[in-house]
Scaffold this motif. Structure first.
Motif, PDB file in Angstrom:
ATOM      1  N   ILE B 588     -75.848  57.381 -59.513  1.00 58.39           N
ATOM      2  CA  ILE B 588     -77.479  56.991 -60.395  1.00 58.39           C
ATOM      3  C   ILE B 588     -78.425  55.870 -59.604  1.00 58.39           C
ATOM      4  CG2 ILE B 588     -78.280  56.869 -62.795  1.00 58.39           C
ATOM      5  CD1 ILE B 588     -75.385  58.356 -63.947  1.00 58.39           C
ATOM      6  N   MET B 589     -77.960  54.967 -60.108  1.00 56.62           N
ATOM      7  CA  MET B 589     -78.700  53.383 -59.371  1.00 56.62           C
ATOM      8  C   MET B 589     -79.104  53.710 -58.794  1.00 56.62           C
ATOM      9  SD  MET B 589     -78.697  51.564 -62.291  1.00 56.62           S
ATOM     10  CE  MET B 589     -78.917  50.381 -61.787  1.00 56.62           C
ATOM     11  N   CYS B 590     -78.892  54.660 -57.852  1.00 56.31           N
ATOM     12  CA  CYS B 590     -79.012  54.364 -55.790  1.00 56.31           C
ATOM     13  C   CYS B 590     -80.316  55.146 -56.388  1.00 56.31           C
ATOM     14  CB  CYS B 590     -78.460  55.175 -55.193  1.00 56.31           C
ATOM     15  SG  CYS B 590     -76.807  54.484 -54.695  1.00 56.31           S
ATOM     16  N   ILE B 591     -80.603  56.050 -57.270  1.00 62.47           N
ATOM     17  CA  ILE B 591     -81.691  56.729 -57.407  1.00 62.47           C
ATOM     18  C   ILE B 591     -82.746  55.911 -57.944  1.00 62.47           C
ATOM     19  CG2 ILE B 591     -83.123  58.998 -58.206  1.00 62.47           C
ATOM     20  CD1 ILE B 591     -79.766  60.021 -57.513  1.00 62.47           C
ATOM     21  N   ARG B 592     -84.453  56.247 -57.992  1.00 68.06           N
ATOM     22  CA  ARG B 592     -85.162  55.136 -58.396  1.00 68.06           C
ATOM     23  C   ARG B 592     -84.719  55.783 -59.917  1.00 68.06           C
ATOM     24  NH1 ARG B 592     -90.085  55.686 -54.593  1.00 68.06           N
ATOM     25  NH2 ARG B 592     -89.587  58.006 -54.217  1.00 68.06           N
ATOM     26  N   LYS B 593     -84.881  57.335 -59.698  1.00 68.76           N
ATOM     27  CA  LYS B 593     -85.053  58.088 -61.279  1.00 68.76           C
ATOM     28  C   LYS B 593     -84.199  57.239 -62.467  1.00 68.76           C
ATOM     29  CE  LYS B 593     -86.994  61.416 -64.295  1.00 68.76           C
ATOM     30  NZ  LYS B 593     -87.045  62.815 -63.995  1.00 68.76           N
ATOM     31  N   ILE B 625     -77.974  47.160 -53.508  1.00 71.05           N
ATOM     32  CA  ILE B 625     -79.526  46.368 -53.114  1.00 71.05           C
ATOM     33  C   ILE B 625     -79.481  47.188 -51.359  1.00 71.05           C
ATOM     34  CG2 ILE B 625     -80.221  44.106 -51.951  1.00 71.05           C
ATOM     35  CD1 ILE B 625     -78.878  42.549 -54.317  1.00 71.05           C
ATOM     36  N   LYS B 626     -78.652  47.214 -51.076  1.00 74.09           N
ATOM     37  CA  LYS B 626     -79.312  48.203 -49.748  1.00 74.09           C
ATOM     38  C   LYS B 626     -79.945  49.556 -50.292  1.00 74.09           C
ATOM     39  CE  LYS B 626     -75.678  49.784 -47.740  1.00 74.09           C
ATOM     40  NZ  LYS B 626     -74.229  50.572 -46.314  1.00 74.09           N
ATOM     41  N   LYS B 627     -79.463  50.267 -50.918  1.00 74.34           N
ATOM     42  CA  LYS B 627     -80.168  51.148 -51.100  1.00 74.34           C
ATOM     43  C   LYS B 627     -81.315  51.007 -51.850  1.00 74.34           C
ATOM     44  CE  LYS B 627     -77.200  54.254 -49.850  1.00 74.34           C
ATOM     45  NZ  LYS B 627     -76.760  55.413 -49.573  1.00 74.34           N
ATOM     46  N   ASP B 628     -81.411  49.906 -52.441  1.00 72.48           N
ATOM     47  CA  ASP B 628     -83.012  49.376 -53.185  1.00 72.48           C
ATOM     48  C   ASP B 628     -84.356  49.651 -52.062  1.00 72.48           C
ATOM     49  OD1 ASP B 628     -84.526  47.576 -55.584  1.00 72.48           O
ATOM     50  OD2 ASP B 628     -84.343  50.353 -55.573  1.00 72.48           O
ATOM     51  N   ALA B 629     -83.107  49.199 -50.779  1.00 69.49           N
ATOM     52  CA  ALA B 629     -84.152  48.694 -49.524  1.00 69.49           C
ATOM     53  C   ALA B 629     -85.871  48.932 -49.928  1.00 69.49           C
ATOM     54  CB  ALA B 629     -83.859  48.290 -48.388  1.00 69.49           C
ATOM     55  N   GLN B 630     -85.571  50.768 -49.984  1.00 67.20           N
ATOM     56  CA  GLN B 630     -87.058  50.871 -49.938  1.00 67.20           C
ATOM     57  C   GLN B 630     -87.355  50.854 -50.940  1.00 67.20           C
ATOM     58  OE1 GLN B 630     -86.527  55.441 -48.713  1.00 67.20           O
ATOM     59  NE2 GLN B 630     -87.892  55.739 -47.529  1.00 67.20           N
ATOM     60  N   ASP B 631     -86.744  51.758 -52.209  1.00 71.05           N
ATOM     61  CA  ASP B 631     -87.705  51.882 -53.463  1.00 71.05           C
ATOM     62  C   ASP B 631     -88.075  50.309 -54.126  1.00 71.05           C
ATOM     63  OD1 ASP B 631     -85.658  54.147 -53.927  1.00 71.05           O
ATOM     64  OD2 ASP B 631     -87.554  54.705 -52.965  1.00 71.05           O
ATOM     65  N   LEU B 634     -84.846  47.988 -58.406  1.00 77.34           N
ATOM     66  CA  LEU B 634     -84.220  46.967 -58.837  1.00 77.34           C
ATOM     67  C   LEU B 634     -84.919  45.572 -60.122  1.00 77.34           C
ATOM     68  CD1 LEU B 634     -81.365  46.345 -56.624  1.00 77.34           C
ATOM     69  CD2 LEU B 634     -80.962  47.487 -59.338  1.00 77.34           C
ATOM     70  N   PRO B 635     -85.432  45.541 -59.769  1.00 76.77           N
ATOM     71  CA  PRO B 635     -86.306  44.005 -60.301  1.00 76.77           C
ATOM     72  C   PRO B 635     -86.806  44.925 -62.201  1.00 76.77           C
ATOM     73  CG  PRO B 635     -87.207  43.980 -57.777  1.00 76.77           C
ATOM     74  CD  PRO B 635     -86.568  45.443 -58.021  1.00 76.77           C
ATOM     75  N   CYS B 636     -87.164  46.243 -61.940  1.00 73.65           N
ATOM     76  CA  CYS B 636     -87.645  46.957 -63.264  1.00 73.65           C
ATOM     77  C   CYS B 636     -86.617  45.782 -64.064  1.00 73.65           C
ATOM     78  CB  CYS B 636     -87.905  48.185 -63.127  1.00 73.65           C
ATOM     79  SG  CYS B 636     -86.277  48.926 -63.363  1.00 73.65           S
ATOM     80  N   LEU B 681     -78.213  36.825 -52.890  1.00 74.16           N
ATOM     81  CA  LEU B 681     -79.002  35.853 -52.513  1.00 74.16           C
ATOM     82  C   LEU B 681     -79.991  35.832 -51.661  1.00 74.16           C
ATOM     83  CD1 LEU B 681     -76.917  32.998 -52.340  1.00 74.16           C
ATOM     84  CD2 LEU B 681     -78.198  32.600 -54.528  1.00 74.16           C
ATOM     85  N   GLN B 682     -80.806  36.993 -51.379  1.00 73.54           N
ATOM     86  CA  GLN B 682     -81.176  37.548 -50.028  1.00 73.54           C
ATOM     87  C   GLN B 682     -82.419  38.553 -50.432  1.00 73.54           C
ATOM     88  OE1 GLN B 682     -79.480  38.638 -46.703  1.00 73.54           O
ATOM     89  NE2 GLN B 682     -79.823  36.964 -45.602  1.00 73.54           N
ATOM     90  N   ASN B 683     -82.435  38.700 -52.256  1.00 72.69           N
ATOM     91  CA  ASN B 683     -82.609  40.075 -52.594  1.00 72.69           C
ATOM     92  C   ASN B 683     -83.214  39.232 -53.668  1.00 72.69           C
ATOM     93  OD1 ASN B 683     -82.697  42.024 -54.849  1.00 72.69           O
ATOM     94  ND2 ASN B 683     -83.508  42.782 -52.819  1.00 72.69           N
ATOM     95  N   LYS B 684     -84.335  39.268 -54.156  1.00 71.34           N
ATOM     96  CA  LYS B 684     -85.075  39.238 -54.831  1.00 71.34           C
ATOM     97  C   LYS B 684     -84.644  39.337 -56.707  1.00 71.34           C
ATOM     98  CE  LYS B 684     -89.970  39.283 -56.855  1.00 71.34           C
ATOM     99  NZ  LYS B 684     -91.750  40.032 -55.998  1.00 71.34           N
ATOM    100  N   PHE B 685     -83.803  40.817 -56.883  1.00 67.51           N
ATOM    101  CA  PHE B 685     -83.309  40.898 -57.869  1.00 67.51           C
ATOM    102  C   PHE B 685     -82.266  40.320 -58.270  1.00 67.51           C
ATOM    103  CE2 PHE B 685     -81.873  42.947 -61.821  1.00 67.51           C
ATOM    104  CZ  PHE B 685     -80.794  43.388 -61.815  1.00 67.51           C
ATOM    105  N   GLY B 686     -81.362  39.914 -56.947  1.00 72.18           N
ATOM    106  CA  GLY B 686     -80.263  39.905 -57.674  1.00 72.18           C
ATOM    107  C   GLY B 686     -80.281  38.052 -57.784  1.00 72.18           C
ATOM    108  N   LEU B 687     -81.265  37.280 -57.135  1.00 73.43           N
ATOM    109  CA  LEU B 687     -81.400  35.899 -56.793  1.00 73.43           C
ATOM    110  C   LEU B 687     -82.071  35.986 -58.359  1.00 73.43           C
ATOM    111  CD1 LEU B 687     -81.202  32.908 -55.813  1.00 73.43           C
ATOM    112  CD2 LEU B 687     -83.727  33.672 -55.125  1.00 73.43           C
ATOM    113  N   SER B 688     -82.716  36.024 -58.707  1.00 72.24           N
ATOM    114  CA  SER B 688     -83.709  36.122 -60.078  1.00 72.24           C
ATOM    115  C   SER B 688     -82.484  36.312 -60.984  1.00 72.24           C
ATOM    116  CB  SER B 688     -84.645  37.285 -60.575  1.00 72.24           C
ATOM    117  OG  SER B 688     -85.320  37.721 -59.382  1.00 72.24           O
TER     118      SER B 688
END
Lengths: 133, 771
Positions: B588-593, B625-631, B634-636, B681-688
């Motif tokens: 589910i989390m792989c899909i943007r919706k 994170i890998k799957k979210d690269a395009q969308d 995650l920060p939401c 750490l390399q991802n915005k969301f992850g680091l936050s």
């Protein structure tokens, strides 16, 4: 009187001069006399206006009854500003001639394009042969 | 007659005799007979014959009536009687109606027939169709007889002056070949089912010979106060005998088509009863006729109940015919403009409180505009001062002889149809954005008023008008006299066109790709279902406000239930012994919706459930994170997660941190590389997220010194490891976090020395100055 503000109703437009654009590309100008729930229109003292470049010509048509589904858009014409146009009115014969010439050049260009594409092995599907979205 | 085209058509040999017999008969029969081709076949004969018969029939009662006196009156009576009969006959005949589309009529017919009901507002929308149906019958019927009335009464007055510029607007009906004698069935120039026509009077050049010049007094001039009183329904109005609703509107000399203004002037001129009306009142009428809604809105807005409001179309038909000859019943209103205004005000509103969901703001706008128009009209028709007030538009209308070809009644009819389309049982469902927009406007204006100098505009209470949900059991059309049940397919009873059979495919046939696609599809379906649950849950708040006290516990239960199902959907239904696999959730989390949906669901979940979600996310974060690269959606999730974190106990936070950084359980030698942490750490969301977790941990540490020592220890261990890892990561690889909590410096200062602290600070850009 305003029946339903915020809705698209033609009732307030009755007896006013309108410009109606039809789906087949024709432009009609006339007084909107009557409507119905399908937005079928009755136009009075209608004139079909043909535009070619900066020129236009009017063909008087009388009374038009237009089926609502064929209308693309219509708008009220401000009678005071009506004459305030950079376009030049010409006679009917002239404008029809101009239109014919324009159509011809268009066709020729189209043909050239298609030929050029064919030479390169591409084909542009024609709209009428498309049966998928 | 018995000419057979081919041999096959010939009867069998056995019938030869009969055939021959027929042949003989054939010769005897004169095919070019009188009836078919001769004098008997002239077309109009039967019609004329019929009319002569009708005339005869009518003469008898007429003769009888004349003896009783008042010939004119009786003509009118006769007219009424005949017309009544005709009306009945015609209304039976009328099969199709422009509004008789069953899909619409169903909605209309379930409404009770309009009766005077104190305390209820009646609407023209509902009753208009019935009224129209009934009115059209008698009215259409009257075209014929009323023409004859006029013909009988030859023009007494000389044609009036202002007629000249009205000549163009005369619409003469085509000449009829039949003599329209009263009582004869009307020859239909138009088919029965056409929309309301203007009642036109043919020109008087028609030569209609009537053998007996019966003098008919022209119908009484219009009297605008409602003679029948407001309390009569239009049905009653129509059925009243001798009503001039049925009679012809105009005095003989009046040309057929007039603009309301001209009409009004004429009628004012033709008035026979002095003192009752003045031309100015007449002239004012068209304006009022044109604005029934204006009259209605004050009623609605002021919430006036208890007025009997006959439907607009009924009244308008009434209006275009002059009021009848019978004297009006005693009115409570003062004579003069009073009754006029009152009557028009008492027309049924186009809107009905419970049939429209027009927002009061909307209605207010409508009302304001109508008032403007009304004022314009008032000024317009004021005594004497016409020229200055009239706008150029009015000028155009005045000079335009073709204006108002479309009657007000017809305009109302169209508007009514449009309004009908707006009715809904649940305005929030059907017109969500409209409702919200106007609510926002209201709030804005309310806020402004509070700031301003006090409420200036009238504050209308929010009426929540809704059409009651009408449950109609659809009864399929049944044909009389048919054998068996014939099925008619309609919108309510659609016929199955395609027989779509679902075939399940066997597992072996599927390729890997298909399986993946199926799985994705299943996930999408789950997301959709969960989303609908979510929307329902979010809507409960509004429903609480609207519901009654008793219903609320039920609503609460429903809501809880839905929340549970949502969670189950997210995590997979079968708990099993231990926690179910993360697989579904990850999918589910792989899909943007799905991600957005989770973010919205989180506030509704209980703390444990939400913590579970958070843990799962943290565990699988690199993959996500890998799957979210395009969308990059995650920060939401950060904000609901951080909100959640503030409710979490220390233990959870610790384990969460462990998960996030993928730290080994023991403080053993660190792994050479920590790809998990790197990814995080390399991802915005992850680091936050990491920073928020750290911050929370720090809060817990600092705020509650008396915590369990085990927890404390755990936390400290984890922190040591964390700081070690953080120090190892090169700065360049770090992402830019969404927000940096402020207490991190103090956090790190506990676990590392000065040097490393500085390092950490620069690395994580913890100090404000470094950017």
């Amino acid at each position: 009187m305003n029946y339903m503000p915020g809705t698209a109703s033609l009732i307030e437009d009755i007896d006013k001069k309108h410009l109606v654009l039809l789906r087949d590309g024709r432009t009609l100008i006339g007084f909107l006399r009557s409507i119905d729930q399908f937005a079928n229109l009755v136009l009075h003292q209608t004139v079909e206006r043909i535009h070619v470049g900066k020129k236009y010509g009017d063909i008087p048509r009388g009374i038009f009854v237009v089926r609502g589904e064929n209308v693309v858009l219509l708008g009220e014409i401000d009678l005071e500003k009506e004459s305030d146009t950079p376009l030049q009115q010409v006679s009917i014969e002239e404008i029809l001639e101009e239109q014919r010439v324009e159509q011809q050049t268009k066709l020729e260009n189209e043909k050239l394009k298609v030929q050029a594409l064919k030479d390169r092995g591409l084909s542009v599907p024609r709209a009428d042969t498309l049966d998928e979205y | 007659m018995f000419r057979y085209e081919s041999l096959e058509d010939c009867p069998l040999d056995e019938d030869e005799d009969a055939f021959q017999g027929l042949g003989e008969e054939d010769e005897e029969i004169d095919q070019f007979n009188e009836d078919t081709f001769g004098s008997g076949a002239v077309d109009d004969d039967w019609q004329e014959a019929h009319e002569r018969l009708a005339e005869l029939e009518e003469k008898l009662p007429a003769a009888v009536n004349e003896q009783t006196g008042n010939g004119e009156r009786d003509e009118m009576d006769l007219l009424g009687d005949h017309e009544e009969n005709l009306a009945e006959r015609l209304s039976k005949m009328v099969i199709e109606n422009e509004l008789e589309d069953p899909a619409i009529m169903r909605a209309v017919q379930t409404r009770p027939v309009l009766q005077p009901q104190p305390g209820s507002l009646n609407s023209s929308i509902w009753d208009g169709s019935e009224v129209l149906r009934r009115i059209r019958g008698p009215l259409l019927a009257q075209e014929m007889p009323t023409v004859s009335v006029l013909e009988y009464a030859l023009p007494q007055k000389p044609p009036q002056g202002p007629e000249d510029d009205r000549d163009l607007s005369e619409r003469a009906l085509p000449r009829r070949s039949t003599s329209p004698i009263i009582g004869s069935p009307p020859v239909r120039a138009v088919p029965i089912g056409t929309p309301p026509k203007q009642m036109a009077v043919p020109s008087f050049n028609q030569q209609i010979l009537c053998p007996k010049p019966v003098h008919v007094r022209p119908p009484m001039p219009p009297r605008y106060p409602a003679p029948y009183g407001e309390r009569m329904s239009p049905n009653q109005l129509c059925n009243v005998p001798n009503s001039s609703l049925l009679g012809h509107p105009f005095p003989p000399s009046v040309p057929p088509v007039l603009s309301p203004l001209q009409r009004a002037q004429l009628l004012g001129g033709a008035q026979l009863q002095p003192g009752r009306m003045s031309p100015s009142q007449f002239a004012r009428v068209p304006g009022f006729v044109g604005s029934p809604l204006a009259a209605m809105n004050p009623k609605l807005l002021q919430g006036r109940v208890g007025q009997m409001l006959p439907p607009a179309p009924g009244f308008r038909a009434f209006f275009s015919a002059p009021p009848p000859a019978t004297p009006p019943p005693p009115q409570q209103h003062p004579p003069g403009p009073g009754p006029l205004v009152q009557n028009l005000r008492s027309q049924a509103p186009m809107f009905r409180a419970d049939t429209t969901h027009l927002h009061p703001q909307h209605r207010r706008l409508l009302h304001q505009r109508q008032q403007q128009n009304r004022n314009q009209h008032r000024n317009l028709n004021g005594a004497g001062d016409r020229g200055s007030h009239r706008s150029s538009h009015q000028d155009h209308l005045r000079k335009d002889p073709y204006a108002n070809l479309m009657l007000q009644r017809e305009k109302d009819w169209v508007a009514k149809i449009q309004m009908m389309q707006l009715q809904s049982t649940d305005p929030y469902l059907d017109d969500f954005y409209y409702q919200n927009y106007f609510e926002k406007l209201e709030k804005l204006s309310a806020a402004e008023e509070l700031q301003g100098d006090g409420p200036k505009k009238e504050r209308t209470k929010l009426i929540t008008p809704q059409v009651a949900k009408l449950e109609h059991a659809y009864k399929p059309v049944q044909f009389e006299g048919s054998l068996g049940k014939l099925t008619v397919s309609s919108v309510n009873n659609p016929r199955k066109m395609i027989d779509a059979v679902v075939t399940s495919r066997s597992e072996d046939d599927e390729t890997k790709e298909k399986q993946v696609r199926d799985k994705r599809r299943k996930t999408l379906v789950i997301i959709e279902k969960t989303y609908s649950l979510l929307l329902d849950v979010e809507d409960y708040e509004r429903r609480y406000l609207l519901s009654l006290e008793e219903e609320r516990p039920a609503l609460m239960d429903e809501r809880k239930h839905k929340i549970c199902s949502m969670y189950d959907n997210l995590r997979g239904k079968l708990p099993g012994q231990e926690r179910p696999s993360d697989d579904l959730f990850v999918q589910i989390m792989c899909i943007r919706k799905g991600k957005r949906m989770v973010a919205r669901i989180l506030p509704f979940l209980s703390t444990e459930q939400a913590a579970d979600i958070l843990m799962t996310t943290a565990r699988n974060l690199p993959f996500l994170i890998k799957k979210d690269a395009q969308d990059e959606v995650l920060p939401c999730l950060l904000s609901p997660f951080s909100l959640l974190l503030y409710h979490l106990p220390s233990v959870t936070v610790t384990s969460l941190l462990q998960q996030l950084m993928n730290l080994p359980q023991s403080a053993a030698a660190p792994a050479p590389s920590n790809p998990h942490l790197t990814a995080v750490l390399q991802n915005k969301f992850g680091l936050s997220l990491l920073l928020v977790v750290l911050s929370r941990g720090e809060d817990l540490q600092s705020s509650d010194p008396a915590t369990e020592s085990t927890e404390n220890n755990q936390w400290m261990q984890v922190m040591f490891m964390a700081t070690r890892e953080l120090l190892r990561i090169p700065q360049a690889a770090l992402a830019k976090p969404i927000s940096i909590p402020t207490n991190l410096v103090s956090l790190f200062s506990r676990y590392v020395d000065r040097q490393k602290l500085n390092l950490l600070e620069t690395k994580l850009q913890l100090v404000q100055g470094i950017r």
